[in-house]
Write an enzyme that holds these catalytic residues in place. Structure first.
Site, PDB file in Angstrom:
ATOM      1  CG  ASP A 303      97.376  31.917   0.642  1.00  9.88           C
ATOM      2  OD1 ASP A 303      98.518  31.437   0.480  1.00  9.88           O
ATOM      3  OD2 ASP A 303      96.714  31.739   1.669  1.00  9.88           O
ATOM      4  CE1 TYR A 387     101.473  32.304   8.236  1.00  7.12           C
ATOM      5  CE2 TYR A 387     101.619  34.530   7.361  1.00  7.12           C
ATOM      6  CZ  TYR A 387     102.218  33.431   7.937  1.00  7.12           C
ATOM      7  OH  TYR A 387     103.556  33.449   8.209  1.00  7.12           O
TER       8      TYR A 387
HETATM    9 CU   LIG Z   1     104.976  32.420   7.633  1.00 11.99          CU
END
Ligand SMILES: [Cu+2]
Length: 649
Positions: A303, A387
């Site tokens: 990320d 996320y």
């Molecule tokens: Cu997770």
């Protein structure tokens, strides 16, 4: 209450670039390098001055240090990456370097353009018909990095392998409806779909899974307001990006890659500023998935290096999760065209009450002595497609420093055939599947504990064998081992010996004759479950150990190397530390890898309650006594002191 800082005059040399500085740097590149529409500005960030220059500035705050920008560019027409350093004050390019064979971070623009490219692709529209989708306007295409799995195209092209979802309407949570068994492969240079890979068809799960306030029925009605009031304002002062809070001082930084960074963290100990950390930041992270099926097996996301934690930072303007008197800092950057971009209120700073700092009641005196703990919170939150990651640094009155990473948002979901029980994950709703996965974060801590010359000890608790010196067999002691070189420093947590680490400065002794130190206390952690040979794991060498120590190098900043996107691996910590450089009594950097193993639950759906992960740095003979001994009692509403209690009705 909030206020937003707009610094007009030159501030601290570690302050992030202002919009006008970014604009100047971009202008210099455009004028001198003939960059056309094919060239993307991947990131424009402060080129941090050398430690030596910052040291000179600390001794002479009037010193003017040239402002420089570090710029990563990518030419889509040539598939080439460039690094540039621009002297902003003199409007000059200091260096321009072609970095062969690498793929820098994907920009936000590429996320949007990739989605559009997929949606207008004929091959994709054809493939959608199988799912009964003829109008693709409600299809969501999340970019997802391609990684590297040994193919020629991964080594030679700029690629993405998106995952697709279908919203029921424009405000629906589309992640509830994964389009399983389909992955378009996109050439990000030409922004075209190369092919659409189709695997086993699974029906799109039809049930809604919403969490928005206008979609959840029967919201609770029994929550009364809870307000934090600071009638005299906060206890911190801010000058540009320099922050002073009680005895703590630091500089707050931000860049598109790491997001929030902390600099020059020091504590005023009886009138003397004592340095602790020169710099601390998230250096990399990776989320590998544990399912071998066709749609899932390539899923892993670096990320930080592939998406940019700063690039993905939220604007907290539209709903901050902090209470009390908040100080916001904006994050300035560019889009990939070089246009100026501000994420308003990307960093949030405020104070929190944190329960009891310390307490004792002497029964002979009768008066309890108790102090409330207050902590300074500096945070930012990034959204990487589905996320959310929150990064919360806490400073405490007793010298503790804590990082808490908050994991929330929406699971990466797939569709599952009715009546089948998954092995590599769990159903979170009927026909809706969440694969097992892990999240690994690496945090880079450049310690300057009372100066640059530091060392690290590994401490293991040893039970004394039963012998004449230990007649009751109760004895145990802490055994400290100096880590002399990089290979010996590579290690993992160990429950059997309650292992921890301490960072010391041998040149400075405390009042019991020991070198001053800070203790590194790990929190929850795990080890990777993929084989050492797994493609993602070779690219994420930093997951091989929890603890790494390196001698400081200006060039070593990211645990998986400078360019992990589509990398073939072997870069970063695993490479640097293999030369086994000496690390005792010098300027050192401690790198900590922490992981969370996520076996999804139905309760993680439709939106995940926050999971916490982090570590604590605790003074260990750094101070001569409890540095919070001088914290006064709280003042109650009635104005009498000595009470730690709230006003009782
Ligand atoms: Cu997770």
């Amino acid at each position: 209450m909030s206020s937003t800082l707009t610094s007009t005059k030159r501030g601290h040399p570690l302050s992030p670039l202002s919009l006008s500085e970014i604009s100047s740097a971009v202008g210099v590149i455009r004028r001198t390098k003939n960059t056309g529409r094919e060239t993307r500005f991947i990131s424009v960030a402060l080129k941090e001055p050398s430690k030596q220059k910052i040291g000179e500035f600390s001794n002479d705050p009037g010193l003017q240090i040239d402002r420089e920008a570090f710029i990563v560019l990518f030419d889509n027409s040539k598939n080439e990456c460039y690094e540039a350093v621009v002297d902003i004050d003199h409007a000059a390019v200091i260096s321009w370097t072609h970095i062969p064979g690498v793929q820098p971070t994907m920009s936000s623009d590429e996320q949007i353009e990739c989605e559009q490219a997929v949606l207008k692709s004929e091959a994709f529209r054809d493939a959608m018909k199988k799912y009964g989708v003829t109008d693709t306007s409600l299809v969501m295409v999340d970019i997802w990095s391609a990684g590297y799995y040994g193919s020629e195209e991964e080594a030679t092209m700029r690629l993405a392998r998106p995952l697709c979802f279908l919203r029921a309407d424009a405000g629906d949570n589309g992640y509830a409806h994964p389009i399983e068994g389909i992955r378009p492969v996109v050439d990000l240079n030409t922004m075209t779909v190369i092919r659409v890979e189709e695997y086993d068809y699974v029906k799109v799960p039809p049930l809604a899974g919403n969490y928005a306030k206008d979609r959840v029925e029967n919201l609770r009605t029994d929550i009364k307001p809870l307000e934090i009031v600071q009638p005299e304002g906060p206890s911190f002062t801010v000058n540009g990006y320099e922050v002073s809070w009680q005895k703590w001082n630091l500089v707050i930084g931000f860049n598109p890659r790491e997001g929030l960074t902390l600099h020059q963290l020091n504590y005023n100990d009886r009138g003397k500023k004592r340095s602790i950390l020169y710099r601390a930041s998230l250096s990399e992270m990776v989320v590998p998935y544990g399912d071998p099926t066709a749609t899932q097996k390539r899923k892993n996301a670096f990320d930080t290096g592939e998406y940019g934690m700063g690039t993905c930072a939220n604007s907290l303007e539209l709903g901050c999760d902090c209470l009390g008197h908040i100080k916001y800092f904006d994050a300035n950057m560019t889009d990939s065209k070089g246009n100026l971009l501000t994420v308003k209120n990307a960093i949030c700073m405020h104070e929190e009450d944190y329960g009891i700092l310390w307490k004792h009641t002497d029964r002979r005196i009768g008066t309890p002595e108790v102090r409330r703990s207050r902590r300074l919170v500096i945070s930012s939150v990034s959204t990487v497609e589905n996320y959310e990651y929150g990064f919360f640094w806490y400073l405490y009155q007793d010298g503790n420093i804590q990082l808490e990473i908050k994991l929330t948002g929406i699971l990466s979901l797939g569709a599952y055939p009715k009546g089948v029980k998954p092995k590599y994950g769990n159903l979170v709703a009927p026909c809706l599947y969440a694969p097992n996965h892990q999240h690994f974060f690496n945090v880079r801590c450049d310690f300057d504990l009372d100066g640059e010359e530091n060392s690290v000890y590994e401490v293991n608790i040893v039970a004394e064998p039963a012998d004449d010196s230990n007649p009751f067999e109760n004895a145990f002691y802490a055994k400290s081992t100096l880590l002399e070189s990089e290979l010996s420093a590579r290690s993992n947590l160990n429950l059997e010996t309650a292992r921890y680490w301490k960072i010391v400065n041998h040149n400075r002794k405390n009042h019991v004759g020991e070198p001053v130190a800070y203790k590194f206390m790990p929190g929850d952690n795990c080890i990777p479950f993929a084989s050492r040979n797994a493609y993602w794991r070779r690219r994420a060498g930093f997951v091989e150990n929890h603890i790494w120590v390196t001698p400081y190098s200006e060039k070593e900043n990211y645990a998986a190397g400078d360019y992990p996107n589509q990398s073939r691996g072997g870069d970063g910590l695993i490479k640097w530390t293999s030369s086994d450089r000496p690390i005792a009594d010098r300027d050192i950097v401690l790198w900590y890898t922490m992981g969370h193993t996520h076996i999804p639950r139905p309760e993680d759906y439709p939106v995940m309650p926050t999971t916490y992960l982090g570590f604590l740095l605790k003074p260990l003979g750094f101070f001569d006594e409890n540095p919070a001994n001088d914290v006064p009692p709280s003042v109650s509403k009635e104005g009498s002191n000595g009470s730690n209690c709230c006003h009782q009705p």
